[in-house]
Scaffold this motif. Structure first.
Motif, PDB file in Angstrom:
ATOM      1  N   ALA A 152     -12.672  -2.542  11.523  1.00 44.18           N
ATOM      2  CA  ALA A 152     -12.217  -2.014  10.238  1.00 44.18           C
ATOM      3  C   ALA A 152     -11.448  -0.722  10.456  1.00 44.18           C
ATOM      4  CB  ALA A 152     -13.409  -1.763   9.321  1.00 44.18           C
ATOM      5  N   ASP A 153     -10.408  -0.522   9.641  1.00 47.57           N
ATOM      6  CA  ASP A 153      -9.623   0.708   9.668  1.00 47.57           C
ATOM      7  C   ASP A 153      -9.324   1.096   8.226  1.00 47.57           C
ATOM      8  OD1 ASP A 153      -7.855   2.776   9.925  1.00 47.57           O
ATOM      9  OD2 ASP A 153      -6.515   1.773  11.330  1.00 47.57           O
ATOM     10  N   ALA A 154     -10.015   2.146   7.756  1.00 44.48           N
ATOM     11  CA  ALA A 154      -9.875   2.560   6.351  1.00 44.48           C
ATOM     12  C   ALA A 154      -8.672   3.459   6.113  1.00 44.48           C
ATOM     13  CB  ALA A 154     -11.154   3.287   5.913  1.00 44.48           C
ATOM     14  N   GLY A 155      -7.926   3.780   7.164  1.00 45.12           N
ATOM     15  CA  GLY A 155      -6.755   4.628   6.984  1.00 45.12           C
ATOM     16  C   GLY A 155      -7.152   6.051   6.657  1.00 45.12           C
ATOM     17  N   GLY A 156      -6.198   6.788   6.104  1.00 46.01           N
ATOM     18  CA  GLY A 156      -6.451   8.163   5.716  1.00 46.01           C
ATOM     19  C   GLY A 156      -6.281   9.128   6.874  1.00 46.01           C
ATOM     20  N   PRO A 157      -6.603  10.411   6.629  1.00 45.69           N
ATOM     21  CA  PRO A 157      -7.159  10.946   5.381  1.00 45.69           C
ATOM     22  C   PRO A 157      -6.139  10.931   4.244  1.00 45.69           C
ATOM     23  CG  PRO A 157      -6.646  12.723   6.903  1.00 45.69           C
ATOM     24  CD  PRO A 157      -6.424  11.462   7.658  1.00 45.69           C
ATOM     25  N   TYR A 158      -6.665  10.922   3.028  1.00 43.55           N
ATOM     26  CA  TYR A 158      -5.843  10.823   1.837  1.00 43.55           C
ATOM     27  C   TYR A 158      -5.945  12.107   1.013  1.00 43.55           C
ATOM     28  CZ  TYR A 158      -6.286   5.796   2.883  1.00 43.55           C
ATOM     29  OH  TYR A 158      -6.288   4.565   3.482  1.00 43.55           O
ATOM     30  N   THR A 159      -4.858  12.441   0.314  1.00 46.07           N
ATOM     31  CA  THR A 159      -4.845  13.563  -0.625  1.00 46.07           C
ATOM     32  C   THR A 159      -4.145  13.108  -1.898  1.00 46.07           C
ATOM     33  OG1 THR A 159      -4.775  15.202   1.156  1.00 46.07           O
ATOM     34  CG2 THR A 159      -4.105  15.939  -1.033  1.00 46.07           C
ATOM     35  N   ILE A 160      -4.761  13.424  -3.043  1.00 49.35           N
ATOM     36  CA  ILE A 160      -4.184  13.005  -4.317  1.00 49.35           C
ATOM     37  C   ILE A 160      -4.618  13.975  -5.400  1.00 49.35           C
ATOM     38  CG2 ILE A 160      -6.112  11.508  -4.997  1.00 49.35           C
ATOM     39  CD1 ILE A 160      -3.954   9.535  -6.060  1.00 49.35           C
ATOM     40  N   GLU A 161      -3.835  14.074  -6.472  1.00 44.32           N
ATOM     41  CA  GLU A 161      -4.207  14.916  -7.599  1.00 44.32           C
ATOM     42  C   GLU A 161      -5.203  14.205  -8.504  1.00 44.32           C
ATOM     43  OE1 GLU A 161      -0.665  16.036  -9.666  1.00 44.32           O
ATOM     44  OE2 GLU A 161      -0.194  17.684  -8.275  1.00 44.32           O
ATOM     45  N   ARG A 162      -6.054  14.987  -9.118  1.00 46.82           N
ATOM     46  CA  ARG A 162      -7.014  14.437 -10.080  1.00 46.82           C
ATOM     47  C   ARG A 162      -6.263  13.689 -11.184  1.00 46.82           C
ATOM     48  NH1 ARG A 162      -8.934  18.992 -13.264  1.00 46.82           N
ATOM     49  NH2 ARG A 162      -7.297  18.325 -14.717  1.00 46.82           N
ATOM     50  N   GLY A 163      -6.777  12.510 -11.511  1.00 45.80           N
ATOM     51  CA  GLY A 163      -6.169  11.712 -12.579  1.00 45.80           C
ATOM     52  C   GLY A 163      -5.099  10.758 -12.104  1.00 45.80           C
ATOM     53  N   GLN A 164      -4.585  10.945 -10.894  1.00 48.04           N
ATOM     54  CA  GLN A 164      -3.617  10.015 -10.323  1.00 48.04           C
ATOM     55  C   GLN A 164      -4.346   8.867  -9.625  1.00 48.04           C
ATOM     56  OE1 GLN A 164      -0.154  10.402 -10.784  1.00 48.04           O
ATOM     57  NE2 GLN A 164      -1.001  11.904 -12.222  1.00 48.04           N
ATOM     58  N   THR A 165      -3.651   7.747  -9.465  1.00 51.01           N
ATOM     59  CA  THR A 165      -4.265   6.574  -8.829  1.00 51.01           C
ATOM     60  C   THR A 165      -3.890   6.509  -7.363  1.00 51.01           C
ATOM     61  OG1 THR A 165      -4.295   5.314 -10.897  1.00 51.01           O
ATOM     62  CG2 THR A 165      -4.420   4.056  -8.856  1.00 51.01           C
ATOM     63  N   LEU A 166      -4.914   6.446  -6.529  1.00 48.92           N
ATOM     64  CA  LEU A 166      -4.731   6.377  -5.075  1.00 48.92           C
ATOM     65  C   LEU A 166      -4.914   4.937  -4.609  1.00 48.92           C
ATOM     66  CD1 LEU A 166      -4.626   7.678  -2.188  1.00 48.92           C
ATOM     67  CD2 LEU A 166      -7.124   7.874  -2.349  1.00 48.92           C
ATOM     68  N   THR A 167      -4.000   4.469  -3.778  1.00 42.23           N
ATOM     69  CA  THR A 167      -4.139   3.157  -3.146  1.00 42.23           C
ATOM     70  C   THR A 167      -4.586   3.348  -1.707  1.00 42.23           C
ATOM     71  OG1 THR A 167      -2.403   2.186  -4.539  1.00 42.23           O
ATOM     72  CG2 THR A 167      -2.972   1.021  -2.509  1.00 42.23           C
ATOM     73  N   LEU A 168      -5.769   2.841  -1.401  1.00 39.07           N
ATOM     74  CA  LEU A 168      -6.290   2.913  -0.047  1.00 39.07           C
ATOM     75  C   LEU A 168      -5.669   1.816   0.813  1.00 39.07           C
ATOM     76  CD1 LEU A 168     -10.020   3.452  -1.029  1.00 39.07           C
ATOM     77  CD2 LEU A 168      -8.437   5.190  -0.187  1.00 39.07           C
ATOM     78  N   ASP A 169      -5.628   2.034   2.104  1.00 39.30           N
ATOM     79  CA  ASP A 169      -4.932   1.100   2.997  1.00 39.30           C
ATOM     80  C   ASP A 169      -5.844   0.650   4.126  1.00 39.30           C
ATOM     81  OD1 ASP A 169      -3.172  -0.407   4.433  1.00 39.30           O
ATOM     82  OD2 ASP A 169      -1.834   1.245   4.988  1.00 39.30           O
ATOM     83  N   GLY A 170      -6.313  -0.609   4.045  1.00 46.08           N
ATOM     84  CA  GLY A 170      -7.128  -1.185   5.103  1.00 46.08           C
ATOM     85  C   GLY A 170      -6.388  -2.194   5.945  1.00 46.08           C
ATOM     86  N   THR A 171      -5.059  -2.205   5.839  1.00 48.02           N
ATOM     87  CA  THR A 171      -4.282  -3.224   6.546  1.00 48.02           C
ATOM     88  C   THR A 171      -4.251  -2.994   8.056  1.00 48.02           C
ATOM     89  OG1 THR A 171      -2.239  -1.973   6.143  1.00 48.02           O
ATOM     90  CG2 THR A 171      -2.818  -3.688   4.548  1.00 48.02           C
ATOM     91  N   GLY A 172      -4.705  -1.827   8.487  1.00 47.57           N
ATOM     92  CA  GLY A 172      -4.798  -1.588   9.929  1.00 47.57           C
ATOM     93  C   GLY A 172      -5.998  -2.256  10.575  1.00 47.57           C
ATOM     94  N   SER A 173      -6.854  -2.857   9.771  1.00 43.94           N
ATOM     95  CA  SER A 173      -8.005  -3.593  10.315  1.00 43.94           C
ATOM     96  C   SER A 173      -7.512  -4.792  11.109  1.00 43.94           C
ATOM     97  CB  SER A 173      -8.925  -4.037   9.183  1.00 43.94           C
ATOM     98  OG  SER A 173      -9.344  -2.934   8.410  1.00 43.94           O
ATOM     99  N   SER A 174      -8.320  -5.228  12.074  1.00 43.00           N
ATOM    100  CA  SER A 174      -7.843  -6.274  12.979  1.00 43.00           C
ATOM    101  C   SER A 174      -8.980  -7.152  13.456  1.00 43.00           C
ATOM    102  CB  SER A 174      -7.132  -5.644  14.182  1.00 43.00           C
ATOM    103  OG  SER A 174      -8.020  -4.817  14.904  1.00 43.00           O
ATOM    104  N   ASP A 175      -8.615  -8.288  14.010  1.00 45.07           N
ATOM    105  CA  ASP A 175      -9.574  -9.203  14.612  1.00 45.07           C
ATOM    106  C   ASP A 175      -8.931  -9.802  15.853  1.00 45.07           C
ATOM    107  OD1 ASP A 175     -12.200 -10.866  14.147  1.00 45.07           O
ATOM    108  OD2 ASP A 175     -10.660 -12.303  14.723  1.00 45.07           O
ATOM    109  N   ALA A 176      -9.615  -9.689  16.993  1.00 48.19           N
ATOM    110  CA  ALA A 176      -9.044 -10.154  18.266  1.00 48.19           C
ATOM    111  C   ALA A 176      -8.805 -11.652  18.279  1.00 48.19           C
ATOM    112  CB  ALA A 176      -9.959  -9.753  19.431  1.00 48.19           C
ATOM    113  N   ASP A 177      -9.547 -12.405  17.445  1.00 47.32           N
ATOM    114  CA  ASP A 177      -9.371 -13.855  17.387  1.00 47.32           C
ATOM    115  C   ASP A 177      -8.333 -14.279  16.352  1.00 47.32           C
ATOM    116  OD1 ASP A 177     -11.570 -13.714  19.058  1.00 47.32           O
ATOM    117  OD2 ASP A 177     -12.976 -14.043  17.424  1.00 47.32           O
ATOM    118  N   ASN A 178      -7.746 -13.272  15.669  1.00 46.00           N
ATOM    119  CA  ASN A 178      -6.794 -13.548  14.583  1.00 46.00           C
ATOM    120  C   ASN A 178      -7.427 -14.330  13.440  1.00 46.00           C
ATOM    121  OD1 ASN A 178      -4.533 -12.234  15.809  1.00 46.00           O
ATOM    122  ND2 ASN A 178      -4.305 -14.007  17.163  1.00 46.00           N
TER     123      ASN A 178
END
Length: 768
Positions: A152-178
């Motif tokens: 798993a790769d949760a990305g980050g660190p992230y910074t955002i203003e209060r009230g704004q919507t943050l999109t987290l990025d886990g696309t760096g996660s991987s599996d050796a077996d694909n």
């Protein structure tokens, strides 16, 4: 990034941590008075490094038959140094039984090897910078023969203003077996089968663990934080067979640029971080006991509410109580001496505006009610689809022994699952029935099932809802059973190979003696092809009269010191919660010393030597058995001790120094010592150390019934400090030079026993 630092006690008043990597660390403090949480107070620690630091990924899960790439190029020089001057040293230290793996190269930041067998590989990385060497970094690679563990790769660190919507990025996660991955994001850290977990939502937020993340089951969930401060999100991925370790992402939420000040909120109670049950705190306090309550005030702009911006005043107290003047006090405490109600008012300020006042009434009495605490145990961490996973809350406690009501919540289940919770009662040995103390879920899809538990006492008071107790199971559609390579008691799989005392050899049984060490049994290469958590079961058959433990569920079976002569049989199996391995059996024999059948080798660990490891053994820190009695060892004998117990130049005298003392005793026949050899690293142009045996010579015969004592001698030159201080390999001498911190590195002492092919003695400390 990459640090494994953690607080020694997250619930303690003075926790510690080890800064294992240079950089900036931030610790966040919240205190609780038994009812509510305080605001957050953070401290920043900056760690510098006077020595180089080896940095690499420390855990890999791969398939057999793949090439494993190891990357240490992220290592750093001493603070202010030039990365280009780092020298890398890789060493493949431990391999699964039968493996012939080797590193492609050892002197570069990147290296690789071919994983040819199932099991655990251990690589060591050190980096040199001029005259300085880093601490060794251990990299563990587990090779399986069915599935590789996803990452798993949760990305980050992230910074955002209060009230704004943050999109987290886990696309760096991987599996050796694909394999296709499923994603699960949480605002807590569910990294165990069951545990208490902090919920990383700042106080004052209207969000909860249940609704804080939108699209929590996708690679890119969103979060709209409503309070400035520090948030954290955690990602787990599942490949259909195995789940990854947790990956965390820190989220810094700031006040919007140009936004007007928002007045703070005074509160004695923190907001709950879960939504499946409403909080009911206790306001009862024990008569005569000091009560502390600084409140759980907050400011959505992120201002820290501390003692400098809190004010208190008494509203009412019982007749006869001498109330203290609270003017100017930023923290609140009192000792109720009269039964009744005590009402206090608190106002907080953020530097610009006051909050509305908040009041709390304490009810003082003898035998005040206190809040209960939940606890979960999991029957099996791994189940098959179609089976029920059960969570047991019967170990939840109430400090006043009140009856508990159990509130279960199914927080998460796999994609496509329609599973619901079912419940069971638990009947205690005294006949008390705990209604719905167990919750279960029948797995209808492979993946993770997570439940939460809160408890209320007979007065309706809830356990804390600012953290949570969770249980987790993994359901699988198919399973590969675990296997054990072997079991042994010779410790040869340990990094520090100091205690090879294998008694499963008929010629070298365990000696019943005051100086004998406890028997410890281990599994070698216990592997689950699907990388599931393993459960161990040991059993021990022993002679009549022996009172050693007959079973263990630990990975290491601490058998203890056998006191009865005879034959012992240990059996080990491992289970992944679904299937078990084939049993492995180890037989060993114990005898009185006079009945030993062959040549007995014993280590004196003499207090008079300069060897600090021997002094540890003499004090009993390693074995729990202080004393000077020799301790049994076995052939083939080795001591490849690492640099943890060095012999430095200031410990040495010019001339001969005894660094180890041993004894050989011949039982049954005569034995001949052959191929007696020593060697030491050399350095041209300087007087060097040398090595020799004392009391042992080539061709020496140890006659039946005879004991001889022998020593390993290190002969030190007058310029020992100069020799050890002049580090770096001698280009003219391939064996290298002395380790600057340990005169033993590179020394070898060896001999063989002519009548016993394979019975070798080797003392050869290695720095890596």
């Amino acid at each position: 990034m990459g640090s494994a630092a953690e607080l020694s006690d997250e619930a303690g008043a003075q926790p510690t941590f080890t800064a294992d990597l240079p950089g900036t660390y931030e610790a966040d403090l919240v205190v609780n008075d038994g009812t509510a949480d305080s605001g957050h107070d953070a401290v920043t620690i900056i760690a510098t490094n006077p020595d180089p630091v080896a940095i690499a990924e420390t855990e890999y899960h791969v398939l057999i038959g793949t090439t494993v790439m190891l990357d240490g190029s992220g290592s750093v020089p001493p603070t202010g140094g030039d990365t280009a001057q780092l020298v890398y040293n890789w060493y493949l230290q431990d391999l699964p039984a039968g493996s012939t793996a080797s590193l492609a190269q050892t002197g570069t930041g990147l290296t690789s090897f071919y994983a040819d067998m199932a099991g655990t590989y251990t690589a060591i990385l050190t980096v040199d910078y001029q005259e300085k060497t880093s601490e060794p970094l251990t990299v563990t690679i587990v090779a399986g023969n069915a599935n590789s563990k996803p990452v798993a790769d949760a990305g980050g660190p992230y910074t955002i203003e209060r009230g704004q919507t943050l999109t987290l990025d886990g696309t760096g996660s991987s599996d050796a077996d694909n394999d296709q991955l499923s994603y699960r994001w949480y605002l807590m850290s569910p990294g165990h089968d069951a545990a208490s977990a902090a919920i990383w939502i700042p106080n004052g937020s209207a969000l909860t663990l249940d609704n804080g993340l939108q699209g929590y089951d996708t690679a890119n969930p969103t979060l709209t934080p409503d309070v400035a401060g520090n948030w954290s999100a955690y990602l787990v991925v599942h490949d259909g067979t195995s789940i990854s370790n947790l990956s965390s992402a820190s989220i810094t939420v700031t006040k919007p640029e140009g936004a007007e000040n928002t007045p703070p909120v005074a509160s004695f109670y923190s907001k709950p971080r879960v939504g499946f049950i409403a909080p009911v705190p206790t306001d009862e306090v024990e008569l005569g006991s000091t009560v502390w309550s600084s409140g759980n005030s907050y400011d959505i702009d992120g201002t820290n509410i501390s003692s400098s911006n809190r004010r208190y005043q008494w509203i009412t107290t019982p007749a006869g109580y001498d109330a203290e003047d609270l003017t100017g006090k930023g923290s609140f405490s009192f000792t109720p001496t009269v039964e009744g109600q005590y009402t206090v008012e608190m106002t907080v300020n953020d530097g610009e505006a006051d909050s509305d006042p908040a009041r709390r009434t304490f009810i003082a009495r003898t035998g005040a009610n206190r809040a209960p605490s939940p606890r979960i145990t999991v029957d099996s961490q791994t189940i098959l689809v179609g089976e029920a996973g059960w969570f047991d809350g019967s170990e939840s406690t109430d400090p006043d022994d009140n009856a508990l009501t159990y509130h279960w919540h199914l927080l998460d289940k796999p994609d496509g699952s329609t599973a619901q919770l079912q419940f069971q009662n638990v009947t205690r040995t005294d006949g008390t029935v705990l209604n719905n103390a167990r919750a279960g879920v029948v797995a209808d899809q492979p993946g993770i099932y997570i439940v939460l538990l809160a408890v209320t006492d007979s007065h309706g008071v809830t356990s804390s809802l600012t953290s949570t107790y969770y249980g987790r199971v993994l359901a699988k559609s198919r399973n590969n059973p675990p296997v054990i390579g072997s079991i042994n008691n010779d410790n040869d799989h340990l990094v520090n190979r100091r205690r090879n005392t294998h008694f499963n050899d008929s010629d070298q049984p365990y000696v019943i003696d005051d100086g004998s060490e406890p028997v410890l049994l281990y599994t070698q290469n216990a592997v689950d092809p699907d990388l599931d958590t393993l459960y161990y079961l040991w059993t021990l058959e022993q002679p009549a009269g022996s009172e050693l433990p007959d079973a263990s569920v630990d990975a290491t079976f601490t058998v203890g010191k056998p006191l009865v002569a005879g034959n012992y049989t240990a059996t080990a199996i491992v289970s992944d919660g679904i299937d078990t391995s084939e049993p492995h059996i180890l037989n060993f024999k114990t005898v009185q010393r006079a009945d030993y059948p062959s040549l007995l080798l014993e280590d004196y660990h003499s207090a008079g030597t300069v060897n600090s490891w021997d002094r540890v053994m003499q004090n009993g820190f390693a074995t729990g058995m202080p004393g000077e009695a020799p301790r049994q060892r076995a052939f083939p004998y080795w001591d490849h001790a690492d640099n943890s117990f060095p012999i430095t130049s200031f410990q040495l005298v010019e001339g001969d120094n005894a660094i180890k003392n041993y004894r050989l005793t011949a039982f049954g026949s005569d034995y001949t010592v052959i191929n007696v050899r020593t060697s030491a690293p050399r350095r041209s142009g300087t007087e060097s150390f040398s090595a020799k045996f004392a009391g042992l010579t080539e061709g020496q015969v140890i006659q039946r019934g005879e004991s001889i004592d022998f020593s390993l001698i290190l002969t030190a030159p007058a310029n020992a400090d100069e020799v050890m201080g002049n580090v770096g390999p001698d280009p003219d001498l391939p064996e290298g030079s002395y380790d600057r911190g340990n005169a033993l590195i590179g020394m070898t002492y060896t001999f063989e026993i002519a009548e016993k092919p394979g019975w070798t003695f080797e003392y050869a400390p290695s720095s890596r």
